[in-house]
Design a protein around this motif. Structure first.
Motif, PDB file in Angstrom:
ATOM      1  N   SER A   1     -45.440 -39.761  48.094  1.00 29.68           N
ATOM      2  CA  SER A   1     -45.475 -38.632  47.168  1.00 29.68           C
ATOM      3  C   SER A   1     -46.676 -37.748  47.444  1.00 29.68           C
ATOM      4  N   VAL A   2     -46.501 -36.466  47.210  1.00 27.31           N
ATOM      5  CA  VAL A   2     -47.599 -35.510  47.311  1.00 27.31           C
ATOM      6  C   VAL A   2     -47.554 -34.609  46.080  1.00 27.31           C
ATOM      7  N   ILE A   3     -48.698 -34.058  45.728  1.00 31.04           N
ATOM      8  CA  ILE A   3     -48.786 -33.109  44.614  1.00 31.04           C
ATOM      9  C   ILE A   3     -49.140 -31.752  45.206  1.00 31.04           C
ATOM     10  N   LYS A   4     -48.294 -30.778  44.928  1.00 26.08           N
ATOM     11  CA  LYS A   4     -48.476 -29.418  45.459  1.00 26.08           C
ATOM     12  C   LYS A   4     -48.420 -28.424  44.311  1.00 26.08           C
ATOM     13  N   PRO A   5     -49.077 -27.270  44.456  1.00 26.00           N
ATOM     14  CA  PRO A   5     -48.995 -26.244  43.410  1.00 26.00           C
ATOM     15  C   PRO A   5     -47.581 -25.668  43.333  1.00 26.00           C
ATOM     16  N   ASP A   6     -47.187 -25.279  42.158  1.00 23.48           N
ATOM     17  CA  ASP A   6     -45.850 -24.719  41.942  1.00 23.48           C
ATOM     18  C   ASP A   6     -45.893 -23.225  42.235  1.00 23.48           C
ATOM     19  N   ASN A   7     -45.482 -22.851  43.434  1.00 20.85           N
ATOM     20  CA  ASN A   7     -45.414 -21.437  43.803  1.00 20.85           C
ATOM     21  C   ASN A   7     -44.155 -21.182  44.630  1.00 20.85           C
ATOM     22  N   GLU A   8     -43.917 -19.939  44.970  1.00 23.62           N
ATOM     23  CA  GLU A   8     -42.692 -19.550  45.672  1.00 23.62           C
ATOM     24  C   GLU A   8     -42.560 -20.230  47.032  1.00 23.62           C
TER      25      GLU A   8
ATOM     26  N   GLY B   1     -39.546 -22.827  48.036  1.00 24.47           N
ATOM     27  CA  GLY B   1     -38.646 -22.561  49.162  1.00 24.47           C
ATOM     28  C   GLY B   1     -38.571 -23.734  50.114  1.00 24.47           C
ATOM     29  N   MET B   2     -39.716 -24.368  50.369  1.00 24.58           N
ATOM     30  CA  MET B   2     -39.740 -25.539  51.253  1.00 24.58           C
ATOM     31  C   MET B   2     -38.967 -26.696  50.616  1.00 24.58           C
ATOM     32  N   VAL B   3     -39.135 -26.883  49.318  1.00 26.43           N
ATOM     33  CA  VAL B   3     -38.423 -27.952  48.614  1.00 26.43           C
ATOM     34  C   VAL B   3     -36.923 -27.682  48.637  1.00 26.43           C
ATOM     35  N   LYS B   4     -36.530 -26.432  48.498  1.00 31.39           N
ATOM     36  CA  LYS B   4     -35.109 -26.094  48.518  1.00 31.39           C
ATOM     37  C   LYS B   4     -34.487 -26.437  49.871  1.00 31.39           C
ATOM     38  N   THR B   5     -35.235 -26.263  50.948  1.00 27.22           N
ATOM     39  CA  THR B   5     -34.737 -26.572  52.284  1.00 27.22           C
ATOM     40  C   THR B   5     -34.402 -28.047  52.439  1.00 27.22           C
ATOM     41  N   ILE B   6     -35.200 -28.909  51.813  1.00 30.03           N
ATOM     42  CA  ILE B   6     -34.980 -30.353  51.952  1.00 30.03           C
ATOM     43  C   ILE B   6     -34.664 -30.999  50.605  1.00 30.03           C
ATOM     44  N   SER B   7     -34.021 -30.255  49.712  1.00 31.10           N
ATOM     45  CA  SER B   7     -33.756 -30.748  48.356  1.00 31.10           C
ATOM     46  C   SER B   7     -32.907 -32.020  48.338  1.00 31.10           C
ATOM     47  N   HIS B   8     -32.066 -32.217  49.331  1.00 39.41           N
ATOM     48  CA  HIS B   8     -31.222 -33.406  49.392  1.00 39.41           C
ATOM     49  C   HIS B   8     -31.980 -34.640  49.871  1.00 39.41           C
TER      50      HIS B   8
END
Length: 61
Positions: A34-41, A45-52
């Motif tokens: 797990s990693v903690i990242k700031p919630d920004n655009e 977008g990166m999370v959407k790419t690998i959402s599955h």
């Protein structure tokens, strides 16, 4: 500003190169890490790419 906890829940083996590179750019190199990242655009977008492949949880700052 809120943060996101992103956890790699599925393997990167056999995935397209862009998905592997996106996971590594987020700092996800091993399964169940797990990693903690700031919630920004950009991060969204990166999370959407690998959402599955990931589990995402919002944290309040």
């Amino acid at each position: 500003m809120a943060n996101l906890t992103i956890k790699l829940s599925k393997s990167l083996i056999g995935r397209p190169k862009n998905q592997i590179e996106t996971a590594k750019a987020l700092g996800l190199t091993k399964l169940h890490k797990s990693v903690i990242k700031p919630d920004n655009e950009a991060i969204r977008g990166m999370v959407k790419t690998i959402s599955h492949l990931v589990e995402v949880e919002e944290l309040e700052a």
